[in-house]
Design an enzyme around this catalytic site. Structure first.
Site: not given
Ligand code: PEP
Length: 255
Positions: A9, A11, A95, A97, A167, A173, A213
């Site tokens: 992803n 973003k 997601h 976000e 998640e 992040g 992460s």
């Molecule tokens: C994500 O955006 O779905 C995500 C898991 O980001 P990150 O791997 O940077 O934590």
């Protein structure tokens, strides 16, 4: 038997040139990787260019969001038909976000999910608790509610085609990752919930990714858990080396 699925992803990162360069690097290495499905989800303005670049390779294309509407007066929105037209196979839905910054609710995710499945695209539905919810002991309740609301009205056949991504919001992040045991506990509970709602045969087919992460150095342990079938990768998907290391970790496990 579920196939590992690793999706990047991106973003709101990278521009045209860096997107194409990253995809070319991924394609070069992926020719020698088998047994893992791999996708990239670039910003929507680069979907077409990235789609043209990866055409004919094993690398797949996904979008980060979509409208539930098919067409019409929806300024700024993009339809499932448009995503298919530029070669998308997947769409990320709900997601964290989008849920926190743009107010997407389970009902909105559900409406989009039905549109995506109707269009023949594969949805990646994200769920996950905040740190406050985890600390209050509400993880199971929150994740179950999100799953039930987001997945409402699906047939078993549709459920089997839907990818879920657990998640934990506190791990996205932030550099903090759920421990393999913490992640597995939630994944197993999601599969139990799916089993009770759709039957064991369907539940056992559903690919449940972990996201938060995921990096080269924690991927193998997370992906080694029985109910973790892949990863939704943010930051580490922006560089070929770090993303490919996660793909290689999955390939080495070959569930
Ligand atoms: C994500 O955006 O779905 C995500 C898991 O980001 P990150 O791997 O940077 O934590």
């Amino acid at each position: 038997m579920r196939t590992f699925f690793i999706a990047g992803n991106w973003k709101m990162n990278l521009i045209r040139e860096s997107s194409v360069s990253l995809v070319r690097q991924l394609m070069e290495t992926l020719t020698s990787v088998s047994g893992v499905d791999v996708a990239v989800c670039p910003p929507s303005v680069y979907l077409q260019e990235v789609g043209n670049t990866l055409r004919g390779s094993s690398l797949r294309l996904g979008a980060q969001n979509v409208s539930a509407a098919a067409e019409g007066a929806f300024t700024g929105e993009i339809s499932c038909g448009m995503l298919k037209d530029v070669g998308c196979q997947y769409v990320i839905l709900g997601h964290s976000e989008r849920r926190t910054l743009y107010g997407e609710t389970d009902a909105m995710v559900n409406e989009k999910l039905h549109a995506v499945l109707k269009a023949g695209l594969i949805p990646i539905v994200c769920v996950g608790e905040t740190l406050a919810q985890r600390e209050a002991g509400e993880t199971q309740k929150v994740v179950r509610e999100q799953c039930t609301g987001s997945l409402a009205g699906l047939t078993g056949e549709q459920m089997a085609k839907t990818v879920l991504a657990y998640e934990p919001v506190w791990a996205i992040g932030t550099g903090k990752t759920a421990s393999p045991a913490q992640a597995e506990e939630v994944h197993a509970d999601i599969r139990d919930l799916l089993s009770s709602q759709f039957g064991a045969a369907v539940a056992n087919q559903v690919v449940i990714q972990y996201g938060g992460s995921v990096k080269a150095d924690n991927a193998a342990e997370l992906l080694g858990q029985p109910n973790i079938d892949g990863a939704l990768v943010g930051g580490a998907s922006l560089k070929a080396d770090s993303f490919l290391a996660i793909v290689h970790a999955a390939a080495a496990i070959r569930k």
